[in-house]
Design a protein around this motif. Structure first.
Motif, short mmCIF file in Angstrom:
data_model
loop_
_atom_site.label_atom_id
_atom_site.label_comp_id
_atom_site.label_asym_id
_atom_site.label_seq_id
_atom_site.Cartn_x
_atom_site.Cartn_y
_atom_site.Cartn_z
N VAL A 39 0.48 -1.09 0.30
CA VAL A 39 -0.15 0.25 -0.13
C VAL A 39 0.59 1.34 0.11
N ALA A 40 1.80 1.41 0.80
CA ALA A 40 2.92 2.34 1.09
C ALA A 40 3.65 2.45 -0.80
N GLU A 41 3.91 1.21 -1.62
CA GLU A 41 4.30 1.88 -2.66
C GLU A 41 3.10 2.78 -3.18
N ARG A 42 2.33 1.81 -3.31
CA ARG A 42 1.34 2.24 -3.95
C ARG A 42 1.15 3.85 -4.37
N ILE A 43 1.00 3.80 -3.59
CA ILE A 43 0.56 5.55 -2.62
C ILE A 43 1.59 6.61 -3.19
N VAL A 44 2.56 6.07 -3.08
CA VAL A 44 4.15 6.58 -3.23
C VAL A 44 4.04 6.60 -5.24
N THR B 227 -5.73 -11.75 -3.35
CA THR B 227 -5.28 -12.98 -2.90
C THR B 227 -5.35 -12.95 -1.13
N ILE B 228 -5.03 -11.50 -0.61
CA ILE B 228 -5.08 -11.27 0.70
C ILE B 228 -6.62 -11.19 1.58
N ILE B 229 -7.20 -10.43 0.56
CA ILE B 229 -8.28 -9.70 0.60
C ILE B 229 -9.72 -11.44 1.39
N SER B 230 -9.29 -11.92 -0.06
CA SER B 230 -9.75 -13.15 -0.04
C SER B 230 -9.24 -14.98 1.00
N LEU B 231 -8.02 -14.29 1.38
CA LEU B 231 -7.67 -15.67 2.06
C LEU B 231 -7.52 -14.78 3.63
N ALA B 232 -7.67 -13.60 4.16
CA ALA B 232 -7.33 -13.67 5.55
C ALA B 232 -8.59 -13.35 6.54
N PRO B 233 -9.69 -13.39 5.97
CA PRO B 233 -11.35 -13.76 6.54
C PRO B 233 -11.19 -15.56 6.24
N VAL C 252 -10.70 -12.98 19.02
CA VAL C 252 -9.78 -12.48 18.44
C VAL C 252 -8.67 -12.91 16.64
N SER C 253 -8.87 -14.07 16.58
CA SER C 253 -8.82 -14.75 15.02
C SER C 253 -9.78 -14.48 14.22
N THR C 254 -10.93 -13.95 14.11
CA THR C 254 -11.81 -13.39 13.20
C THR C 254 -11.72 -12.19 12.60
N ALA C 255 -11.74 -10.94 14.33
CA ALA C 255 -11.42 -10.45 14.32
C ALA C 255 -10.29 -9.77 13.10
N ALA C 256 -8.87 -10.41 13.79
CA ALA C 256 -7.90 -9.76 13.30
C ALA C 256 -8.37 -10.40 12.08
N GLY C 257 -8.91 -10.90 10.81
CA GLY C 257 -9.10 -11.29 9.52
C GLY C 257 -9.34 -10.36 9.11
N LEU C 258 -10.72 -9.72 9.87
CA LEU C 258 -11.62 -8.96 9.00
C LEU C 258 -10.53 -7.92 8.76
N VAL C 259 -10.16 -7.08 9.68
CA VAL C 259 -9.55 -6.43 10.30
C VAL C 259 -8.28 -5.88 8.91
N VAL C 260 -7.40 -7.45 8.66
CA VAL C 260 -6.91 -7.25 7.36
C VAL C 260 -7.58 -7.15 5.78
N ALA C 261 -8.65 -7.91 6.23
CA ALA C 261 -9.09 -7.86 4.80
C ALA C 261 -10.10 -6.83 4.12
N PHE D 179 -8.88 -4.00 6.10
CA PHE D 179 -7.50 -2.80 5.50
C PHE D 179 -7.43 -2.47 3.54
N THR D 180 -7.07 -4.05 3.68
CA THR D 180 -6.78 -4.35 2.18
C THR D 180 -7.74 -4.08 1.22
N LEU D 181 -9.10 -4.13 1.69
CA LEU D 181 -10.21 -4.31 0.12
C LEU D 181 -10.39 -2.47 -0.18
N MET D 182 -10.06 -1.61 0.86
CA MET D 182 -10.37 0.10 1.02
C MET D 182 -9.15 0.41 0.14
N PHE D 183 -7.95 0.19 0.55
CA PHE D 183 -6.84 0.45 -0.46
C PHE D 183 -7.29 -0.46 -1.87
N ALA D 184 -7.19 -1.47 -2.27
CA ALA D 184 -7.00 -2.05 -3.68
C ALA D 184 -8.24 -1.16 -4.23
N ASN D 185 -9.25 -0.90 -3.46
CA ASN D 185 -10.50 -0.09 -4.54
C ASN D 185 -10.29 1.22 -4.74
#
Length: 217
Positions: free
Chosen positions: A28-33, A115-121, A161-170, A172-178
């Motif tokens: 995400v940082a690389e794409r923002i730059v 891939t991250i959006i699909s696998l994290a949840p 905790v694991s469910t919440a962590a997976g959703l947070v990662v997905a 976050f990534t989905l927001m920037f990917a879109n």
């Protein structure tokens, strides 16, 4: 709950989720730059190049583009402008082929984001299942209390905790990917617009040269 305790409470699936989060942050940082540099520099460069070309200062136009050859649109223009006396059809094909070649750079990392959006949840769901298995395997109806209750609550904590962590990662990534996908689509539209303007100018100059050549014969 501290981060270290939260990480340990999530169970084994927190390891790949942590890896996903680090990878996602870096990309995400690389794409923002990348998009920041592109959006702030591209329009002035294209306007100046088209201005010079419209004034028949082709050499100056090419110099402007070469100084900014790290921009995709500059490389697209250069590919066509550096051809030796192409026909309008050849000029258009050069623009289109180079535009296609630039697409992978503009869509870079999109597959990794998907891939991250699909696998994290799914990893979060796996952690939920593992946590529930731990809870039920520790449950003894006839002897509830003490260490047994700690194992049960620990398993439930791992599941949540694991469910919440997976959703947070997905999420976050989905927001920037879109966001990056929208920038890519806008960039493709701009390439088509600017390429069309350059092609139109070239066609006019090409017809004018043909007219001048025919009049001298």
């Amino acid at each position: 709950m501290e981060i270290s305790n939260l990480f340990s409470a999530g169970g084994i699936v927190m390891i790949p989720l942590l890896s996903f989060s680090v990878v996602s942050l870096a990309l995400v940082a690389e794409r923002i730059v990348f998009w920041y540099k592109l959006n702030t520099r591209q329009n002035p460069v294209v306007r100046e190049a088209l201005k010079q070309y419209r004034s028949d200062n082709v050499v100056t136009c090419i110099e402007v583009l070469r100084k900014n050859a790290d921009l995709p649109i500059a490389r697209i223009f250069l590919t066509a402008l550096e051809l030796e006396e192409p026909t309008p059809e050849e000029f258009r094909l050069a623009l289109e082929s180079e535009a296609q070649a630039e697409i992978p750079l503009l869509k870079r990392f999109q597959n990794i984001f998907d891939t991250i959006i699909s696998l994290a949840p799914l990893l979060g769901l796996l952690g939920t299942v593992l946590g529930l298995i731990t809870s039920f395997s520790s449950l003894d109806i006839g002897n509830i209390g003490g260490t047994q209750s700690q194992k049960v609550t620990g398993g439930i904590s791992e599941a949540l905790v694991s469910t919440a962590a997976g959703l947070v990662v997905a999420i976050f990534t989905l927001m920037f990917a879109n966001t990056f996908r929208g920038m890519y689509q806008r960039q493709i539209a701009l390439i088509q617009e600017y390429g069309g303007q350059l092609e139109l100018l070239y066609r006019r100059q090409y017809e004018r040269r043909r007219g001048d050549y025919a009049s001298t014969r």
